[in-house]
Motif scaffolding. Structure first.
Motif, PDB file in Angstrom:
ATOM      1  N   ALA A   1       0.791  -1.194   0.099  1.00 16.40           N
ATOM      2  CA  ALA A   1      -0.038  -0.136  -0.048  1.00 16.40           C
ATOM      3  C   ALA A   1       0.963   1.210   0.130  1.00 16.40           C
ATOM      4  N   PRO A   2       0.731   2.533  -0.669  1.00 12.86           N
ATOM      5  CA  PRO A   2       1.232   3.679  -0.573  1.00 12.86           C
ATOM      6  C   PRO A   2       1.701   4.072   0.384  1.00 12.86           C
ATOM      7  N   ARG A   3       0.846   4.065   1.692  1.00 15.32           N
ATOM      8  CA  ARG A   3       1.224   4.499   2.888  1.00 15.32           C
ATOM      9  C   ARG A   3       2.228   3.584   3.867  1.00 15.32           C
ATOM     10  N   VAL A   4       2.257   2.431   3.333  1.00 13.86           N
ATOM     11  CA  VAL A   4       3.153   1.327   4.052  1.00 13.86           C
ATOM     12  C   VAL A   4       4.473   1.523   3.342  1.00 13.86           C
ATOM     13  N   MET A   5       4.479   1.504   1.750  1.00 12.05           N
ATOM     14  CA  MET A   5       5.674   1.659   1.189  1.00 12.05           C
ATOM     15  C   MET A   5       6.456   2.950   1.634  1.00 12.05           C
ATOM     16  N   ALA A   6       5.865   4.106   1.795  1.00 11.81           N
ATOM     17  CA  ALA A   6       6.215   5.354   2.184  1.00 11.81           C
ATOM     18  C   ALA A   6       7.181   5.248   3.684  1.00 11.81           C
ATOM     19  N   SER A   7       6.307   4.291   4.580  1.00  8.61           N
ATOM     20  CA  SER A   7       6.885   4.088   5.794  1.00  8.61           C
ATOM     21  C   SER A   7       8.241   3.023   5.762  1.00  8.61           C
TER      22      SER A   7
ATOM     23  N   ALA B   1      10.145  16.242  11.367  1.00  8.18           N
ATOM     24  CA  ALA B   1      10.775  16.303   9.728  1.00  8.18           C
ATOM     25  C   ALA B   1      11.448  14.693   9.657  1.00  8.18           C
ATOM     26  N   PRO B   2      11.792  14.480   8.788  1.00  7.56           N
ATOM     27  CA  PRO B   2      12.651  13.337   8.649  1.00  7.56           C
ATOM     28  C   PRO B   2      13.926  13.366   9.263  1.00  7.56           C
ATOM     29  N   LEU B   3      14.573  14.504   9.154  1.00  7.70           N
ATOM     30  CA  LEU B   3      15.840  14.907   9.977  1.00  7.70           C
ATOM     31  C   LEU B   3      15.870  14.726  11.225  1.00  7.70           C
ATOM     32  N   GLY B   4      14.854  14.769  12.095  1.00  7.24           N
ATOM     33  CA  GLY B   4      14.601  14.506  13.351  1.00  7.24           C
ATOM     34  C   GLY B   4      14.671  13.140  13.765  1.00  7.24           C
ATOM     35  N   ILE B   5      13.917  12.220  12.560  1.00 10.37           N
ATOM     36  CA  ILE B   5      14.103  10.680  12.814  1.00 10.37           C
ATOM     37  C   ILE B   5      15.594  10.228  12.742  1.00 10.37           C
ATOM     38  N   VAL B   6      16.393  11.019  11.908  1.00  5.53           N
ATOM     39  CA  VAL B   6      17.583  10.548  11.954  1.00  5.53           C
ATOM     40  C   VAL B   6      18.537  10.882  13.050  1.00  5.53           C
ATOM     41  N   VAL B   7      18.270  12.191  13.686  1.00  7.30           N
ATOM     42  CA  VAL B   7      18.887  12.601  14.875  1.00  7.30           C
ATOM     43  C   VAL B   7      18.464  11.533  16.010  1.00  7.30           C
ATOM     44  N   ALA B   8      17.289  11.187  15.921  1.00  8.22           N
ATOM     45  CA  ALA B   8      17.026  10.055  17.210  1.00  8.22           C
ATOM     46  C   ALA B   8      17.656   8.813  17.026  1.00  8.22           C
ATOM     47  N   LEU B   9      17.840   8.421  15.720  1.00  7.55           N
ATOM     48  CA  LEU B   9      18.315   7.054  15.349  1.00  7.55           C
ATOM     49  C   LEU B   9      19.926   7.265  15.700  1.00  7.55           C
ATOM     50  N   VAL B  10      20.338   8.255  15.417  1.00  8.16           N
ATOM     51  CA  VAL B  10      21.984   8.525  15.613  1.00  8.16           C
ATOM     52  C   VAL B  10      22.115   8.522  17.106  1.00  8.16           C
ATOM     53  N   PHE B  11      21.262   9.074  18.088  1.00  7.19           N
ATOM     54  CA  PHE B  11      21.431   9.177  19.261  1.00  7.19           C
ATOM     55  C   PHE B  11      21.182   7.621  19.993  1.00  7.19           C
TER      56      PHE B  11
ATOM     57  N   PRO C   1       1.444  10.714   8.143  1.00 10.45           N
ATOM     58  CA  PRO C   1       1.404   9.667   7.220  1.00 10.45           C
ATOM     59  C   PRO C   1       1.969  10.393   5.721  1.00 10.45           C
ATOM     60  N   MET C   2       2.674   9.513   5.199  1.00 14.13           N
ATOM     61  CA  MET C   2       3.378   9.709   3.903  1.00 14.13           C
ATOM     62  C   MET C   2       4.433  10.693   4.130  1.00 14.13           C
ATOM     63  N   ARG C   3       4.744  11.212   5.375  1.00 16.48           N
ATOM     64  CA  ARG C   3       5.911  11.978   5.391  1.00 16.48           C
ATOM     65  C   ARG C   3       6.866  11.619   6.673  1.00 16.48           C
ATOM     66  N   THR C   4       6.417  11.571   7.689  1.00 11.83           N
ATOM     67  CA  THR C   4       7.204  11.279   9.003  1.00 11.83           C
ATOM     68  C   THR C   4       6.698  10.010   9.703  1.00 11.83           C
TER      69      THR C   4
END
Length: 293
Positions: A67-73, A154-164, A238-241
């Motif tokens: 599904a498009p929402r799942v592929m985006a995730s 934003a997606p950048l915030g997700i990367v920051v959390a995962l780096v932490f 959804p579809m973004r973050t």
């Protein structure tokens, strides 16, 4: 003189010694316990995912996981995990090098802070990062107003959390290898005319690379399944973050257990493939180091 004495005297045969029972249990008991423990805690729960998703049938399974929402995730989850693991591989190895090779005031404090993400609850880490990088936070407002960089929600915030949350895996994997690295090899390379870059590339990197790949794999695997520290800073749009673990939770809350199991099965399969590739690279590097030794 009997036959046994003659055999002993001639050296043709030796009396059999009685085998003493070992302190630790035997191979059979140890292997049985290991298989039972591994199957009960790992294999049976993992096998339940494809079995539950089989209720959808192949067409329903394919429709759910594509599904498009799942592929985006998927794209966001695995992409952010790969970027964060790569960042940790670079800067985590540098941090491990500094902790091993240099003595400076506060070194033990820095060394202890590396383990903070292990002890800190992920939800607490997510709240702290959100407060720091949100628009009203200490750094978030300055980054967005001065540089136009939006971190939180934003997606950048997700990367920051995962780096932490992934940094300790790389540091604690590479650090023991650097401690065991003989400095005489570096001195010998320097005496033969090698520069610093050549010494690092020819001596340090081949030795550290297997451990670095292991740390990368651990950081990547942890980042793929991370939920607590990401759910606050991502914004869950959804579809973004929206990350895949959050989408699985949403399906569970909607009592769509088969759909949640289907998405989880895809994540499990991709994670296994990535870990297999990394383990093959480690084995190749180990064989290469054995030939060069």
């Amino acid at each position: 003189m009997n036959a046994r004495a003659i055999a002993i005297g001639s050296g043709a045969a030796r009396p059999l010694r009685r085998q003493r029972p070992g302190v630790l249990p035997g191979f059979g008991l140890s292997l049985g316990y290991t298989v039972f423990y591994l199957g009960l805690l790992v294999l049976i729960p993992l096998a339940a995912l494809p079995l539950r998703s089989a209720e959808l049938g192949w067409s329903g399974f394919w429709e759910t996981v594509t599904a498009p929402r799942v592929m985006a995730s998927y794209k966001l989850t695995f992409g952010a995990a790969f970027i964060a693991a790569t960042i940790n591989a670079v800067f985590g190895s540098i941090l491990a090098w500094i902790l091993v090779r240099y003595r400076f005031p506060g070194r033990k404090v820095v060394d202890a802070l590396v383990d903070l993400p292990f002890a800190l609850p992920t939800a607490v880490a997510g709240i702290a990062l959100t407060q720091l990088y949100s628009q009203k936070g200490w750094l978030g407002g300055w980054l967005q107003d001065s540089l136009g960089i939006k971190v939180a929600y934003a997606p950048l915030g997700i990367v920051v959390a995962l780096v932490f949350i992934g940094l300790p895996f790389v540091v604690r994997t590479v650090q023991p290898v650097l401690e065991d690295l003989e400095r005489e090899l570096e001195e010998a390379a320097t005496s033969l005319g090698a520069g610093r870059a050549q010494t690092i590339w020819r001596i340090v990197v081949p030795t550290v690379l297997p451990a670095l790949l292991t740390g990368f794999a651990l950081a990547f695997a942890r980042a793929v399944g991370e939920y607590g520290s990401v759910v606050f800073i991502s914004g869950n749009m959804p579809m973004r973050t929206e990350i895949t673990p959050l989408l699985i939770m949403a399906k569970l809350e909607a009592f769509d257990y088969a759909g949640a199991a289907a998405i989880a099965t895809v994540m499990l399969g991709v994670s296994f493939v990535m870990l297999l590739i990394i383990n093959l690279l480690q084995a190749w590097q180990a064989r290469r180091n054995g030939r060069l030794a």
